[in-house]
Design a protein around this motif. Structure first.
Motif, PDB file in Angstrom:
ATOM      1  N   VAL A   1       3.420  29.582  53.893  1.00 21.83           N
ATOM      2  CA  VAL A   1       3.777  28.166  53.736  1.00 21.83           C
ATOM      3  C   VAL A   1       5.152  27.901  54.353  1.00 21.83           C
ATOM      4  CG1 VAL A   1       4.383  26.372  52.053  1.00 21.83           C
ATOM      5  CG2 VAL A   1       2.315  27.745  51.724  1.00 21.83           C
TER       6      VAL A   1
ATOM      7  N   PHE B   1      -1.022  19.981  54.061  1.00 16.81           N
ATOM      8  CA  PHE B   1      -1.532  21.195  53.421  1.00 16.81           C
ATOM      9  C   PHE B   1      -2.675  20.844  52.473  1.00 16.81           C
ATOM     10  CE2 PHE B   1       2.625  22.221  54.888  1.00 16.81           C
ATOM     11  CZ  PHE B   1       2.643  23.586  55.136  1.00 16.81           C
TER      12      PHE B   1
ATOM     13  N   THR C   1      -4.514  22.653  49.269  1.00 10.16           N
ATOM     14  CA  THR C   1      -4.438  23.770  48.337  1.00 10.16           C
ATOM     15  C   THR C   1      -5.770  23.982  47.631  1.00 10.16           C
ATOM     16  OG1 THR C   1      -3.522  22.236  46.692  1.00 10.16           O
ATOM     17  CG2 THR C   1      -1.963  23.589  47.927  1.00 10.16           C
TER      18      THR C   1
ATOM     19  N   PRO D   1      -1.028  23.609  42.128  1.00  6.97           N
ATOM     20  CA  PRO D   1      -0.361  23.367  43.414  1.00  6.97           C
ATOM     21  C   PRO D   1       1.074  22.879  43.310  1.00  6.97           C
ATOM     22  CG  PRO D   1      -1.751  21.504  42.882  1.00  6.97           C
ATOM     23  CD  PRO D   1      -1.940  22.518  41.765  1.00  6.97           C
TER      24      PRO D   1
ATOM     25  N   VAL E   1       3.661  24.297  45.771  1.00  9.39           N
ATOM     26  CA  VAL E   1       3.422  23.867  47.150  1.00  9.39           C
ATOM     27  C   VAL E   1       3.888  22.419  47.325  1.00  9.39           C
ATOM     28  CG1 VAL E   1       1.708  23.576  48.979  1.00  9.39           C
ATOM     29  CG2 VAL E   1       1.452  25.426  47.318  1.00  9.39           C
ATOM     30  N   CYS E   2       3.557  21.566  46.368  1.00 16.01           N
ATOM     31  CA  CYS E   2       3.982  20.165  46.435  1.00 16.01           C
ATOM     32  C   CYS E   2       5.500  20.054  46.529  1.00 16.01           C
ATOM     33  CB  CYS E   2       3.485  19.398  45.219  1.00 16.01           C
ATOM     34  SG  CYS E   2       1.704  19.137  45.165  1.00 16.01           S
TER      35      CYS E   2
ATOM     36  N   VAL F   1       6.630  21.352  50.046  1.00 16.44           N
ATOM     37  CA  VAL F   1       6.148  20.535  51.159  1.00 16.44           C
ATOM     38  C   VAL F   1       6.738  19.132  51.114  1.00 16.44           C
ATOM     39  CG1 VAL F   1       4.074  19.476  52.168  1.00 16.44           C
ATOM     40  CG2 VAL F   1       4.039  21.881  51.473  1.00 16.44           C
TER      41      VAL F   1
ATOM     42  N   VAL G   1       0.313  17.002  50.497  1.00 15.36           N
ATOM     43  CA  VAL G   1      -0.550  18.042  49.942  1.00 15.36           C
ATOM     44  C   VAL G   1      -1.791  17.400  49.327  1.00 15.36           C
ATOM     45  CG1 VAL G   1      -0.747  19.927  48.267  1.00 15.36           C
ATOM     46  CG2 VAL G   1       1.456  19.489  49.402  1.00 15.36           C
TER      47      VAL G   1
ATOM     48  N   HIS H   1      -5.524  18.527  47.364  1.00 15.00           N
ATOM     49  CA  HIS H   1      -5.960  19.647  46.522  1.00 15.00           C
ATOM     50  C   HIS H   1      -7.471  19.633  46.329  1.00 15.00           C
ATOM     51  CE1 HIS H   1      -5.475  22.837  43.615  1.00 15.00           C
ATOM     52  NE2 HIS H   1      -5.994  22.124  42.633  1.00 15.00           N
TER      53      HIS H   1
ATOM     54  N   VAL I   1       0.150  16.159  43.707  1.00 19.61           N
ATOM     55  CA  VAL I   1      -0.541  16.133  44.993  1.00 19.61           C
ATOM     56  C   VAL I   1      -0.684  14.701  45.498  1.00 19.61           C
ATOM     57  CG1 VAL I   1      -1.789  18.269  44.481  1.00 19.61           C
ATOM     58  CG2 VAL I   1      -2.886  16.056  44.015  1.00 19.61           C
TER      59      VAL I   1
END
Length: 332
Positions: free
Chosen positions: A99, A110, A112, A117, A120-121, A124, A131, A133, A149
């Protein structure tokens, strides 16, 4: 620039958030997402999603070099799939690195799968990205919503890989009130199905199987032809590949091995301490097995994943033709 006919859609958030012209996602596929396919979907106006293990293990790229290979083929937006379950600490650490590298190389969209997630959120969003999901039912959609997300990929019961339990209509009704754009994933293999999903209220469509049967995909000719030849009833769910049901073409090899996991594997999958080990074993075995089957030009290894969208796929075409046909369908 977004096309006028596409801007007229009732929900254009996917277009705006991903920076694309057609609300079509070329789904990330292990082992079928090679750089040429990912780039071709993006270059035609949709967005191709790279799959890190496919890029590195199947096609042999160092991850950053693989991203730059895709970038050499298109300057348009490209996305990345982040499988975020934590059953393997080593895999999670590798995903965090992927990532970070993707963000460094300009990836800003992205998708996920499997897990929470939130991390990642946070990463990002800090870089100005978005993002989406994967969800199969409301409880996972709420979890994604609460994690921050920007959208949902609604995986329905006609999808490839791990299909969900709901129809496309029921899933949209179940998660559509959360205030997020929802993308239809499962059972759509042509422009007519694409347009029907948009009319239903989806913000976009994710296609996977349709893009295997394209000239740019690195899968073997035998695999592609099997998709063209298959009908909806030829798709079955097998536990023998990953330990959980996976949608595959019902080939002679699948029929010989059966669809159910063995009694020892089922017992281990139910256990708290043994579940981790059996799932890790299945994952390693499936990575090798599916890679070999995908690339084998002889067609002797028939572990071929596909969704019920095979019913609408009758020929092998360039990926760009698929995207352009979907765009044209929005004006009809």
């Amino acid at each position: 620039m977004l096309a006028p006919e596409v801007l007229a859609l009732s929900d254009a958030r996917l277009l705006e958030q991903a920076g694309i012209e057609v609300p079509l996602i070329g789904g990330a596929m292990y082992p079928c997402s090679n750089p040429e396919l990912v780039a071709a979907v993006s270059e035609a106006g949709g967005i191709g999603i790279l799959q890190p293990v496919s890029l590195t293990y199947v096609y042999g790229y160092e991850f950053r070099a693989g991203l730059r290979r895709i970038r050499s083929l298109t300057s348009k937006p490209v996305g990345m799939n982040a499988l975020i379950e934590r059953s393997s600490r080593r895999y999670h650490e590798k995903m965090v690195q992927w990532v970070e590298t993707a963000l460094e190389e300009g990836i800003r969209f992205f998708i996920t799968s499997l897990g929470n997630p939130r991390w990642v959120c946070e990463r990002v969003h800090a870089a100005g990205g978005r993002v989406y999901h994967d969800v199969t039912e409301r409880k996972w959609a709420i979890k994604g919503h609460d994690a921050g997300v920007d959208g949902l990929i609604g995986v329905n019961r006609r999808a490839g890989r791990h299909p969900g339990p709901r129809s496309a209509e029921a899933l949209l009704e179940e998660v559509g009130d959360l205030g997020l754009p929802v993308v239809a994933a499962g059972g759509i293999g042509d422009a007519e199905g694409f347009a029907a999903a948009i009319r239903m209220g989806y913000a976009g469509v994710q296609m996977g199987t349709r893009f295997i049967a394209t000239t740019e995909c690195g899968a073997s000719p035998a695999y592609k032809q099997a998709i063209v030849d298959a009908g909806e009833n030829d798709i079955v769910l097998s536990e023998r590949i990953t330990g959980v049901p996976v949608a595959v073409i019902n080939t002679p090899q699948i029929r010989r091995t059966g669809l159910k996991a063995g009694p020892l594997a089922r017992w281990m999958l139910r256990g708290g301490r043994t579940k981790h080990w059996i799932r890790t074993w299945y994952a390693l075995k499936s990575f090798w097995q599916l890679k070999r089957a995908s690339l084998d030009p002889s067609g002797a290894n028939e572990y071929w994943q596909a969704g019920k969208s095979v019913a609408a796929i009758d020929r092998i075409v360039p990926a760009g033709e698929v995207v352009r046909a979907c765009r044209a369908a929005l004006t009809r």
